[in-house]
Design an enzyme around this catalytic site. Structure first.
Site, mmCIF file in Angstrom:
data_model
loop_
_atom_site.group_PDB
_atom_site.id
_atom_site.type_symbol
_atom_site.label_atom_id
_atom_site.label_comp_id
_atom_site.label_asym_id
_atom_site.label_seq_id
_atom_site.Cartn_x
_atom_site.Cartn_y
_atom_site.Cartn_z
ATOM 1 C CB SER A 62 -0.917 0.013 1.240
ATOM 2 O OG SER A 62 -0.148 0.017 2.435
ATOM 3 C CE1 TYR A 63 3.660 1.696 4.110
ATOM 4 C CE2 TYR A 63 5.933 1.064 3.786
ATOM 5 C CZ TYR A 63 4.862 1.272 4.627
ATOM 6 O OH TYR A 63 5.000 1.043 5.965
ATOM 7 N N GLY A 64 2.459 4.011 -1.667
ATOM 8 C CA GLY A 64 2.311 4.612 -2.982
ATOM 9 C C GLY A 64 0.867 5.045 -3.137
#
Length: 291
Positions: free
Chosen positions: A88-90
């Site tokens: 979920s990074y982005g």
């Protein structure tokens, strides 16, 4: 089990500051020192990559990629081999960008330096409401492998617990961790944002399935030391902790790496703890963390 706080962010690197940091010679004793996390051997400190690709919170721009590559290379060249990320990074169209960048940086480093085979990637899988079955969680793991273009993840982690709002989903996610471990997609499994009670529950559940719990990530600092954090720290300390500090500037990279060469005295620790206890300001507590 590892205790960690995240993230490695974009830094304002200019040629002069990069040259200074690149010429630093950190003490060699910890560059060869490793800590065991389950089956893995990692550096005494790891770096997180939350800010890679996150425009909303960290102001990421793709023009920063070259600079981030330099920070990544510096970390590796100074003995750091543990990097934490998440699917979920982005944000927005850059969803999964952190994993993509990390995979690209690893390949570029290995091609240029001919080393880096001992890099350990720890990534977290979001407990999205549509991930309701173990298979869907395994599919999320396969998608991360594809984004990073690697064959196996070091530590596959559940990003947060759903116990507070969707307890029916929790067991499916735990079984998803078991499945990705049994299929050999990950070398070890861990959790993030778990409080002490849920941490012990999943630890016992995974143990019954023959899967060791190797890591637990929580918010932890001098300004974020509630009872839950201290209890989790105690649990993790007893099982062997590795910090993953947040780094957003060259100065922070230098300070974090340099910190491995010294330790505080007992008096200094007491002074810091007293100051933190008396401080009127505290960090906002992580809303995702359970009891």
């Amino acid at each position: 089990m590892a205790l960690s706080a995240l993230s490695l962010g974009p830094s304002n690197i200019n040629p002069l500051s990069y040259s200074i940091l690149n010429s630093l010679k950190f003490p060699p004793f910890w560059q060869t020192q490793k800590v065991k996390i389950g089956p893995l051997s990692v550096s005494p400190m790891g770096f997180g990559t939350w800010a890679w690709g996150n425009q909303l919170l960290w102001g990421y721009q793709q023009s920063m990629d070259k600079e981030l590559q330099q920070v990544f290379n510096i970390a590796l060249e100074n003995g750091v081999n543990l990097f934490d990320t998440a699917d979920s990074y982005g944000t927005g169209s850059l969803n999964g960008q952190s994993e993509k960048l990390l995979g690209r940086f690893i390949r570029d480093f290995q091609e240029q330096k001919g080393s880096g085979s001992d890099i350990v990637i720890a990534t977290k899988f979001a407990a999205y409401p549509w991930r309701l079955t173990p298979r869907q969680f395994v599919d999320a793991c396969r998608a991360s492998l594809k984004r990073m273009q690697i064959e196996q993840i070091g530590i596959g982690q559940l990003h947060w617990s759903t116990a507070n709002y969707a307890p029916f989903q929790e067991l499916a996610l735990w079984d998803g961790l078991v499945a990705m471990y049994d299929k050999g997609l990950v070398k070890a499994v861990g959790v993030s944002n778990y409080g002490p009670k849920q941490l012990l529950k999943i630890h016992d559940y995974l143990k019954k399935c023959g899967v060791p719990l190797c890591s637990a990530q929580v918010q932890f600092s001098l300004l974020s030391m509630g009872e839950d954090q201290l209890e989790i720290k105690s649990i993790c300390d007893s099982l062997g902790t590795v910090p993953i500090p947040g780094v957003k500037t060259i100065k922070q990279v230098k300070e974090n790496l340099g910190a491995l060469d010294w330790s505080l005295s007992s008096d200094e620790l007491l002074q810091l703890e007293y100051a933190a206890h008396e401080s009127p300001g505290k960090m906002i507590q992580n809303i995702f963390q359970t009891r």
